[in-house]
Design a protein around this motif. Structure first.
Motif, PDB file in Angstrom:
ATOM      1  N   VAL A 115       0.859  -1.173   0.000  1.00  0.00           N
ATOM      2  CA  VAL A 115       0.000   0.000   0.000  1.00  0.00           C
ATOM      3  C   VAL A 115       0.899   1.227   0.000  1.00  0.00           C
ATOM      4  O   VAL A 115       1.843   1.312   0.797  1.00  0.00           O
ATOM      5  CB  VAL A 115      -0.917   0.025   1.246  1.00  0.00           C
ATOM      6  CG1 VAL A 115      -1.737   1.304   1.296  1.00  0.00           C
ATOM      7  CG2 VAL A 115      -1.822  -1.199   1.266  1.00  0.00           C
ATOM      8  N   ASN A 117       0.619   5.524  -0.189  1.00  0.00           N
ATOM      9  CA  ASN A 117      -0.273   6.689  -0.124  1.00  0.00           C
ATOM     10  C   ASN A 117      -1.743   6.270  -0.126  1.00  0.00           C
ATOM     11  O   ASN A 117      -2.572   6.854  -0.820  1.00  0.00           O
ATOM     12  CB  ASN A 117       0.013   7.679  -1.250  1.00  0.00           C
ATOM     13  CG  ASN A 117       1.328   8.404  -1.040  1.00  0.00           C
ATOM     14  OD1 ASN A 117       1.758   8.630   0.085  1.00  0.00           O
ATOM     15  ND2 ASN A 117       1.990   8.742  -2.133  1.00  0.00           N
ATOM     16  N   GLY A 118      -2.050   5.204   0.613  1.00  0.00           N
ATOM     17  CA  GLY A 118      -3.425   4.733   0.754  1.00  0.00           C
ATOM     18  C   GLY A 118      -3.949   3.899  -0.397  1.00  0.00           C
ATOM     19  O   GLY A 118      -5.080   3.430  -0.366  1.00  0.00           O
ATOM     20  N   MET A 119      -3.136   3.674  -1.418  1.00  0.00           N
ATOM     21  CA  MET A 119      -3.569   2.902  -2.592  1.00  0.00           C
ATOM     22  C   MET A 119      -2.802   1.578  -2.682  1.00  0.00           C
ATOM     23  O   MET A 119      -1.569   1.569  -2.599  1.00  0.00           O
ATOM     24  CB  MET A 119      -3.329   3.707  -3.874  1.00  0.00           C
ATOM     25  CG  MET A 119      -4.082   5.020  -3.942  1.00  0.00           C
ATOM     26  SD  MET A 119      -5.864   4.811  -3.954  1.00  0.00           S
ATOM     27  CE  MET A 119      -6.102   3.956  -5.479  1.00  0.00           C
ATOM     28  N   PHE A 121      -1.038  -1.710  -4.351  1.00  0.00           N
ATOM     29  CA  PHE A 121      -0.350  -2.030  -5.601  1.00  0.00           C
ATOM     30  C   PHE A 121       0.074  -3.489  -5.563  1.00  0.00           C
ATOM     31  O   PHE A 121       0.263  -4.075  -4.507  1.00  0.00           O
ATOM     32  CB  PHE A 121       0.851  -1.108  -5.857  1.00  0.00           C
ATOM     33  CG  PHE A 121       1.975  -1.265  -4.866  1.00  0.00           C
ATOM     34  CD1 PHE A 121       3.012  -2.159  -5.096  1.00  0.00           C
ATOM     35  CD2 PHE A 121       2.004  -0.501  -3.706  1.00  0.00           C
ATOM     36  CE1 PHE A 121       4.043  -2.305  -4.183  1.00  0.00           C
ATOM     37  CE2 PHE A 121       3.044  -0.632  -2.789  1.00  0.00           C
ATOM     38  CZ  PHE A 121       4.059  -1.527  -3.029  1.00  0.00           C
TER      39      PHE A 121
END
Length: 136
Positions: A115, A117-119, A121
């Motif tokens: 994760v 920045n909150g996203m 991958f």
């Protein structure tokens, strides 16, 4: 079972000390076996995904190939001659887990997920050495 884990971890931690001058520079055997230079990184099975050429004087950068930051701590989970897994944590940015599988000292498969920045991958990358780095 728990004691075996800590005993194994202690032995792995002592290996570089016992090896003396032959100890790997990064402490991660698969990374130390790779060649430095210019590498082509291509995301597998994802058209339009990561595809870039990078100069790698420091091969440890392959651990955080998706996102990089100098402020990260790393924990080696698995350290084998031809494969290794590292978990990294970057305060305020994210974390990830990367597994490297060496085919040759000039080619490695990188599986990384986490994760940032909150996203989330998740990437599978083919990395190949293509030459030497040009002087700037």
């Amino acid at each position: 079972m728990k004691n075996r884990f800590w005993m194994r971890l202690s032995i792995v931690a002592l290996l570089p000390v016992l090896a003396g001058a032959a100890a790997p520079k990064s402490g991660i055997a698969v990374i130390d076996a790779l060649e430095t230079g210019k590498w082509q990184l291509t995301e597998k099975d994802k058209p339009g995904g990561l595809d870039r050429s990078v100069c790698l004087p420091d091969k440890v950068a392959l651990i955080q190939v998706a996102y990089s930051s100098d402020e990260c701590s790393r924990f080696v989970i698995d350290n084998q001659p031809r494969s290794g897994t590292v978990h990294y944590t970057c305060p305020g940015k994210g974390h990830g887990r990367t597994t490297l599988r060496m085919e040759t000292p000039r080619r490695v498969e990188i599986e990384t997920q986490g994760v940032w920045n909150g996203m989330p991958f998740n990437m599978l990358i083919d990395a190949r050495k293509t030459g030497v780095c040009s002087a700037k």
